[in-house]
Design an enzyme around this catalytic site. Structure first.
Site, PDB file in Angstrom:
ATOM      1  N   HIS A 122      21.755  21.911  44.006  1.00  0.00           N
ATOM      2  CA  HIS A 122      21.124  21.476  42.756  1.00  0.00           C
ATOM      3  C   HIS A 122      21.270  19.942  42.665  1.00  0.00           C
ATOM      4  O   HIS A 122      22.265  19.394  43.119  1.00  0.00           O
ATOM      5  CB  HIS A 122      21.875  22.156  41.603  1.00  0.00           C
ATOM      6  N   ASP A 199      30.325  24.482  43.436  1.00  0.00           N
ATOM      7  CA  ASP A 199      29.500  24.465  42.241  1.00  0.00           C
ATOM      8  C   ASP A 199      29.234  25.920  41.853  1.00  0.00           C
ATOM      9  O   ASP A 199      28.394  26.591  42.447  1.00  0.00           O
ATOM     10  CB  ASP A 199      28.195  23.715  42.539  1.00  0.00           C
ATOM     11  N   GLN A 202      26.092  29.061  39.146  1.00  0.00           N
ATOM     12  CA  GLN A 202      25.342  30.310  39.260  1.00  0.00           C
ATOM     13  C   GLN A 202      26.182  31.485  39.767  1.00  0.00           C
ATOM     14  O   GLN A 202      25.656  32.583  39.902  1.00  0.00           O
ATOM     15  CB  GLN A 202      24.119  30.119  40.166  1.00  0.00           C
ATOM     16  N   LYS A 225      25.430  29.064  30.689  1.00  0.00           N
ATOM     17  CA  LYS A 225      24.842  30.051  31.597  1.00  0.00           C
ATOM     18  C   LYS A 225      25.677  31.334  31.624  1.00  0.00           C
ATOM     19  O   LYS A 225      25.362  32.276  32.340  1.00  0.00           O
ATOM     20  CB  LYS A 225      24.762  29.478  33.012  1.00  0.00           C
ATOM     21  N   CYS A 363      15.260  21.834  39.930  1.00  0.00           N
ATOM     22  CA  CYS A 363      16.243  20.782  40.246  1.00  0.00           C
ATOM     23  C   CYS A 363      16.779  20.912  41.673  1.00  0.00           C
ATOM     24  O   CYS A 363      17.959  20.607  41.919  1.00  0.00           O
ATOM     25  CB  CYS A 363      17.390  20.766  39.251  1.00  0.00           C
TER      26      CYS A 363
END
Ligand SMILES: Cc1ncc(COP(=O)(O)O)c(C=O)c1O
Ligand SMILES: Cc1ncc(COP(=O)(O)O)c(C=O)c1O
Lengths: 405, 138, 405, 138
Positions: A122, A199, A202, A225, A363
Site C-alpha cells: 500500500h 503492515d 488488512q 478497519k 493505493c
C-alpha cells in the site's frame, strides 16, 4: 452462521436503502462498519467520563485515564502481547509507519542502507520509506510477483545484502487479499539480522493475529478497519524497539523533564504518544476488539473465507470476469475486472444497485503497474456479509456486464 | 508489632471517622506532619521517587535483620500516605515486607491513592520498598 | 447569561455527582466537555453514513466525503479563511506543530538558524523545535517574562538576528491565561521576514479568532478543547505555505502518482493528510464549531472573562492565595497556589468536593522554572461554568486552606 | 443551436426514460460510444484531465469565433457525460460557454456525476472547458 441476523442487527448502518435497493456493503477493506457497542462506548464516554488523561488529580481524569489504559491492555491482550507498553496508540496505520520510519532514520538507518518491500505494498508502506531513501541516499528493493500474484519468495534472498536493514511488508494485500508467508520472510530476516515491519491493516480485521508468535519488530494496524472508530491505530513495538526506537514526534506528555536546553523523555509507551491522545478512539477501539472476540477471530476468518470461495466460484462462471490474486491463501478480499471495461463503470453501476464496491488502484499504484492495469473492482467482506448478498452481487454483476457491452 | 497488627490498628484508628471524609483527611494530614523526617543528606536525586506531581524520597536500611524505612514527600497528603506505609512496613522482616498485601488502604477508604494512574508516586514507592526488601534477602 | 441553564442542559456529563457533590468542571484548559449535538453527530455518522472517503464511487463514500469536506469548510469559515484547502486536519495541536517542524526542516530551516519561543510555551511548542535544533545545529531563544508574567516584548528585537527564521508562540498561555500581543510580534516578524507560528490551542476555544486578519504563517489548535471530539485538530497554512511546506508525513491519499522510483504529491490540503483521516472527528468538530457559533465566540469570551474577573476578585480576598499571570489581558484561565502548600494537596482535596481542577506544571516546565515553583493549581472556564460554581469553589478553597494549615 | 436549446433537447431525450435509471444509463453509455473520437495525436499527457480514477482528454480549438471541443475518456459512463458536455458546449461562442450553467445535468438526474467529490474528472473537465473558452476571449 446462525447468528448472522443477530450480528447484522448490531450494525444500524446496514439497515438502509441506496437508490431503492438494500445496501450491500462490500467495501470493508476501505473501512468496516461499526457495531452499536462501539458507537455507544464513544457516546457514553463523552456523556459520563470525558476528561484529559494522565497527571490529573480529579476523579473524571482518573476515570478517563483508567479507561484509556484499559483499552491499551485490551489491545495488548487481543494480540497476545504481554507488556501492554509495547502497544502505542497512533492515528492509524499510516501514522504508525511514519513514526517507525522517522524514528529509525535517526540512528538505525544509515546512508546507503536498503529496505525491502513487496510488489503489493500500500502507498502508506512505500512513501515514507521512499522519502527517507530520497533524502538519505537509501535504496528500496521490491519482492516480485509470481504468475498467481503471490510473492516470489525465492527471489528474496538475492535482494538481501549487507546493507539491508529492514523488510516492510503487508500481512495481507489490500488489493489482492493474498496472505503473505511471513515465516519465509522471517527466516531470512533473522539469519541476516534484518528488522521486519508487518503492515497488518488488512490482517488484523480478518484473522487471528498472535504477535508473541509472530515475533516481528513492528506491527501496525488501524481501528477503523476493525469495527472501531476513525482516527486511531496501533504501533506495536518489540521489547527491543520499545527501548531503542527514537522519539521523532515529541510533545506534551512524552517527557520526564523539560528545560529550554534539554529534554529527558519518558519511558515506555508514553514517549511515543505526544499531546492529548484520541481517548474516545481508544475506548471505542477496545469495544471493537471486544466485539470481534465475542464473535471470535477464527469465526470471522472462516466466514469471510467461505464468502470469498463462494463468490470466486460464482465469478469464475462469468467468462468476462478476470480475478486477480489467484492464490488460494487469501483473506476476505477479491479484486477483479470485467474484460474491456473500466472498473469505474462497473463500480458506478453496482452502486446504482445499492452495492458498495471500491474501484481504482486501491493505493497500490506500483502493483497496478506490475499487473499493467489501470485499476480493479474490489469487493471485501466483514462478518456481517452474507451469501445472499453475494448472490445479489453476482446477479447484478451479470446485469452490469450486459449493460456495458 | 506484626504488619497485620499495625494494619488493624490503623483500620481502627480510621473507623471512628465513619463516612466523614473531611475528618479522615485531616487525620491523614496530621499523620503526614508527624512523619519522622528523613535525614537531609538522604534527600538526594537517587533516592527520589518521581511521581508526575509529588515527589517522594525513600531510604531503606537493614539492621538486626529488619528493614528500617525513612521517607519524605513534598505534598502533605502524599506524606500522610507515606507515613502509613512506613508505619506498617518499617522495622519488619524483609520477607514479610515483600509479602505484604496492604489491604488496609482499601479498608480505610484511601484506595484511590494507590491507583496506578495516580500522579503521586505512591505506587512507585511501595514497589521500591518491596524491591529494597527483596534486595536485602538476596 | 440567561441561557446558561439551556446551555448546561446540552452537556450530559455535567449532570453528575462526585463524592456526593455536584461536579464542578474547572479543567477546561485540559479538555472541554462536549454538547449532545457533537456526540450525536458522531453517532449519527457511524449509524448512517460511515465509509472511507475520497476516490469512492459508491453512495456512502460520496456522502462521507461530502460531510468531511463540509467540515473543512465549516472550520475555514469559522476562522475566516477563504480557501478551505488552507485548513489541514491533523490529530491535534501537537501533531500540527510536528508537521510544521518536520516540513520546515526539509528546506526552510538550515544549520545555525534560530527560532524564538516565549517563556510560557507548552511543551508541545518547545520539544519539536528543540529536537530539530539538537539534530541540526539550530538554536532556540526565549522571550522573557515581565514581573506581571506577561511577555517582555521590549526584549524581542534583541533576540532577532539574520539567522532568526521563525517565531513560535502561544496565542494564550495555557498556564497563566495571559493573551499574547501578537501585533507586537508580527510587526517585528514582518520587518525581518520571519515566519510566525501561533499555537492557538488556548485561544481558539475562548475567543474569536480571525485568521485573515491575524495573517500569520501557521495557526494550530485542537478540537477537544473546543467542545469537539478527541483525536482531531487543525493546521492552518497561509497561501504561501500551502504551496511551500514540504510533505514530511506521506501516505495513502497524499499523492498523484506513485512508482517505486518516484512519487508526485497531490496539491492542496490532501498532501498533508496521509491515510484514512479521522472522519467522524472532523464531522464532530464541525458540530462543535456550529455549537460555538450558535452561542457566539464573543459571548463565550465575555462570559469566561467575567468568571475570571469574579473569581480573581474573590481569590484576592484570601491572603494565602497567590495568583500567577497578573496581567488583565487574560482568557478563561487562572493559575494559583496556596502559600506553603503543594498544588497536589489542594487539587486532591478540591476533587473531594467534586471540583475538577488541574495541578502540576501543565506541560510548561520551563515556565515553572522561571517562576521558581513546582507547579500551580489551575482553574479554567468554559461557557457552561457559572458564578455559583465559582462561589462554591471559593467556599471550598477556604475550607481546604484551613484543612491544610 | 444555442446552449439552452441543446440542453432542452437532452432533457426531452431523457424524459422518456422516466424513473428507469437502467434505461437512462444505457442511453448514457450509448452516447459515450457515439462520441466522435478525439484525434489520437491529441491524447497527450498535457491534454489529460486527471480524475482520481477515470481519465479525460480534451482538445479546444477556436474557429470562426466558436470553440470546437473534442474529447475522450477511458470509462464509458464518464465518456457519456463527456459526450453530453461536448454536445452542449462545442461550436458555441466563448462568452456563452463561460456563462453556461449546465442545469440540465440536474434535471436529467445525473447530478451526482458533477459532485466535486466525484472521482471521475468531470468537474475538472468542465472547469477546463470554461477556462479554455475564457482564454479565447482574452
Ligand atoms: C497552549 C497549548 N499548546 C499545545 C497544547 C497541546 O494540545 P494537544 O494535547 O491537544 O495536542 C495544549 C494543550 O494542552 C496547550 O494548552
Ligand atoms: C495494507 C494497508 N496498509 C495501509 C493502509 C492505510 O491505513 P490507514 O488509511 O488507516 O492509515 C491500508 C488501508 O487502506 C491498507 O489496506
Amino acid at each position: 452462521m446462525k447468528d448472522l441476523k443477530n450480528i447484522r442487527d448490531q450494525f444500524p448502518v446496514l439497515n438502509q436503502k441506496i437508490n431503492g435497493y438494500d445496501l450491500v456493503y462490500f467495501d470493508n477493506g476501505a473501512t468496516s462498519q461499526k457495531p452499536l457497542s462501539v458507537i455507544e462506548s464513544i457516546s457514553n464516554y463523552y456523556k459520563a467520563s470525558n476528561a484529559n488523561i494522565h497527571r490529573g488529580v480529579h476523579t473524571l481524569s482518573r476515570t478517563a485515564t483508567e479507561l484509556f489504559e484499559k483499552a491499551r491492555k485490551t489491545v495488548a491482550d487481543h494480540f497476545k502481547v504481554k507488556n501492554d507498553q509495547q502497544i502505542i496508540f497512533t492515528a492509524g496505520t499510516t501514522d504508525s509507519i511514519n513514526l517507525v520510519v522517522n524514528g529509525l532514520s535517526k540512528n538505525y538507518l544509515q546512508k546507503g542502507d536498503e529496505i525491502i518491500l513487496s510488489s503489493y505494498e500500500h502507498h502508506s508502506n512505500i512513501l515514507a520509506w521512499q522519502l527517507w531513501a530520497e533524502e538519505n541516499g537509501g535504496k528500496l528493493k521490491v519482492i516480485p510477483l509470481l504468475e498467481d500474484q503471490s510473492l516470489d519468495y525465492s527471489k528474496l534472498e538475492e535482494l538481501i545484502n549487507q546493507k539491508t536493514k529492514l523488510i516492510a511488508i503487508a500481512h495481507v494485500s489490500n488489493t489482492l487479499g493474498v496472505i503473505t508467508d511471513l515465516e519465509k520472510i522471517k527466516v531470512l530476516a533473522k539469519k541476516n539480522n534484518i528488522a521486519v515491519l508487518v503492515d497488518g491493516a488488512q490482517s488484523a480485521p480478518h484473522m487471528p493475529v498472535d504477535l508473541e508468535k509472530l515475533d516481528v519488530d513492528f506491527f501496525v494496524c488501524s481501528a477503523h478497519k476493525m469495527y472501531g472508530p476513525t482516527g486511531i491505530g496501533v504501533l506495536y513495538l518489540s521489547e527491543k524497539w520499545l527501548k531503542d526506537l527514537q522519539v521523532s514526534k515529541p510533545g506534551g506528555g512524552t517527557i520526564k523533564t523539560v528545560t529550554f536546553e534539554k529534554t529527558e523523555y519518558a519511558e515506555n509507551a508514553l514517549r511515543f504518544e505526544p499531546g492529548t491522545p484520541h481517548i474516545a478512539g481508544a475506548i471505542g477501539f477496545a469495544a471493537a476488539i471486544d466485539f470481534m472476540n465475542a464473535v471470535g477471530m477464527q469465526t470471522i476468518f472462516e466466514h469471510e473465507h467461505e464468502l470469498v470461495q463462494y463468490a470466486q466460484q460464482k465469478m469464475s462462471e462469468i467468462p468476462e470476469v478476470i480475478v486477480y490474486g489467484k492464490s488460494n491463501n487469501k483473506a476476505g478480499v477479491i479484486s477483479f475486472n470485467v474484460k474491456n471495461n473500466h472498473p469505474f463503470d462497473v463500480g458506478t453501476l453496482m452502486d446504482k444497485y445499492g452495492i458498495a464496491v471500491r474501484t481504482g488502484h486501491h493505493c497500490t499504484q506500483p502493483l497496478m503497474q506490475c499487473l499493467n492495469i489501470q485499476g480493479t473492482v474490489r469487493i471485501s467482506f466483514a462478518i456481517y456479509n452474507t451469501k445472499s448478498e453475494v448472490d445479489f452481487f453476482i446477479e447484478k454483476l451479470k446485469k452490469v456486464i450486459t449493460m456495458l457491452n | 508489632m506484626k504488619i497485620e497488627e499495625t494494619e488493624k490498628e490503623i483500620i481502627e484508628e480510621f473507623e471512628i471517622f465513619g463516612d466523614d471524609w473531611e475528618a479522615k483527611y485531616e487525620h491523614l494530614i496530621d499523620l503526614g506532619r508527624s512523619l519522622p523526617l528523613i535525614k537531609e543528606e538522604f534527600k538526594t536525586e537517587e533516592r527520589i521517587i518521581k511521581g508526575c506531581q509529588s515527589r517522594v524520597w525513600l531510604n531503606s536500611e537493614l539492621r538486626d535483620s529488619k528493614v528500617f524505612f525513612t521517607a519524605d514527600a513534598d505534598a502533605i497528603i502524599t506524606k500522610g500516605m507515606v507515613a502509613l506505609m512506613v508505619r506498617v512496613l518499617s522495622e519488619q522482616k524483609p520477607e514479610d515486607i515483600v509479602k505484604a498485601k496492604l489491604e488496609f488502604v482499601d479498608t480505610v477508604g484511601l484506595k484511590e491513592h494507590l491507583s496506578p494512574t495516580r500522579a503521586n508516586g505512591l505506587v512507585s514507592m511501595i514497589n521500591k520498598m518491596k524491591a529494597d526488601a527483596l534486595a536485602f534477602i538476596k
